[in-house]
Design an enzyme around this catalytic site. Sequence first.
Site, PDB file in Angstrom:
ATOM      1  N   ARG A 157      -1.977  -6.274  -8.433  1.00  0.00           N
ATOM      2  CA  ARG A 157      -0.945  -7.280  -8.177  1.00  0.00           C
ATOM      3  C   ARG A 157      -0.916  -8.351  -9.249  1.00  0.00           C
ATOM      4  O   ARG A 157       0.126  -8.893  -9.551  1.00  0.00           O
ATOM      5  CB  ARG A 157      -1.182  -7.952  -6.818  1.00  0.00           C
ATOM      6  CG  ARG A 157      -1.022  -7.028  -5.645  1.00  0.00           C
ATOM      7  CD  ARG A 157      -1.469  -7.693  -4.379  1.00  0.00           C
ATOM      8  NE  ARG A 157      -2.921  -7.942  -4.481  1.00  0.00           N
ATOM      9  CZ  ARG A 157      -3.669  -8.439  -3.534  1.00  0.00           C
ATOM     10  NH1 ARG A 157      -3.141  -8.769  -2.398  1.00  0.00           N
ATOM     11  NH2 ARG A 157      -4.952  -8.618  -3.704  1.00  0.00           N
ATOM     12  N   HIS A 174       0.837  -1.204   0.000  1.00  0.00           N
ATOM     13  CA  HIS A 174       0.000   0.000   0.000  1.00  0.00           C
ATOM     14  C   HIS A 174       0.871   1.253   0.000  1.00  0.00           C
ATOM     15  O   HIS A 174       0.618   2.193  -0.760  1.00  0.00           O
ATOM     16  CB  HIS A 174      -0.891   0.052   1.254  1.00  0.00           C
ATOM     17  CG  HIS A 174      -1.929  -1.007   1.337  1.00  0.00           C
ATOM     18  ND1 HIS A 174      -2.099  -1.784   2.468  1.00  0.00           N
ATOM     19  CD2 HIS A 174      -2.854  -1.430   0.445  1.00  0.00           C
ATOM     20  CE1 HIS A 174      -3.104  -2.622   2.269  1.00  0.00           C
ATOM     21  NE2 HIS A 174      -3.576  -2.441   1.044  1.00  0.00           N
ATOM     22  N   LYS A 218     -17.839  -6.467   6.565  1.00  0.00           N
ATOM     23  CA  LYS A 218     -16.546  -7.093   6.852  1.00  0.00           C
ATOM     24  C   LYS A 218     -16.298  -7.073   8.356  1.00  0.00           C
ATOM     25  O   LYS A 218     -16.862  -6.273   9.089  1.00  0.00           O
ATOM     26  CB  LYS A 218     -15.413  -6.350   6.131  1.00  0.00           C
ATOM     27  CG  LYS A 218     -15.380  -6.615   4.649  1.00  0.00           C
ATOM     28  CD  LYS A 218     -14.078  -6.147   4.071  1.00  0.00           C
ATOM     29  CE  LYS A 218     -13.953  -6.583   2.621  1.00  0.00           C
ATOM     30  NZ  LYS A 218     -12.655  -6.290   2.081  1.00  0.00           N
ATOM     31  N   SER A 243      -3.235  -7.647   2.856  1.00  0.00           N
ATOM     32  CA  SER A 243      -3.532  -7.447   4.281  1.00  0.00           C
ATOM     33  C   SER A 243      -4.004  -8.751   4.915  1.00  0.00           C
ATOM     34  O   SER A 243      -3.666  -9.043   6.066  1.00  0.00           O
ATOM     35  CB  SER A 243      -4.601  -6.369   4.452  1.00  0.00           C
ATOM     36  OG  SER A 243      -4.117  -5.123   4.047  1.00  0.00           O
TER      37      SER A 243
END
Length: 164
Positions: free
Chosen positions: A90, A17, A41, A128
């Site tokens: 990514r 990040h 979440k 994460s």
Amino acid sequence: MKIAVYPGSFDPVTYGHLDIIERGTKIFDKVVVAILENPSKNPLFTIEQRKELLRRVTEGLGNVYVDSFTGLLADYMIAHKANVIVKGLRAVSDFEYELQMASINKKLAPEIETFFMMTNNKYSYLSSSAVKELAKYGGDINDLVPPQVIDAFAKLFTTSNILK
């Protein structure tokens, strides 16, 4: 003024990040790191903890601002007069999802552009979720997250392996 918003959960912020944030500061006049408050979440860190961690790890970057939001990103962008969404990629799987999101945001707010940045190769595997899993079981996360995040994990977990 080019105002970019880098949205995400940042639970926790990683070196991947930070790489995107730092590179964004060289391209845009202002980079807003916007933490999405997603009630569906189950985050490890609270919104306030994530905001504080992001403020601490970006304090040397003069054109970075940390904020949080709920609801639609397009609405947040319009309300803050931001014109670019920054997304880190990514892998191809990230692109497929982010392309769909960019198309939705373009439909909602045609004046907003999405700017994709490829992650640095050394962070291409980093997420994460992986960091949380490693930390939970005492894995070494020192080269994955800034020291401030390691300190935050140390307060959550009592496993001494976190601080190798």
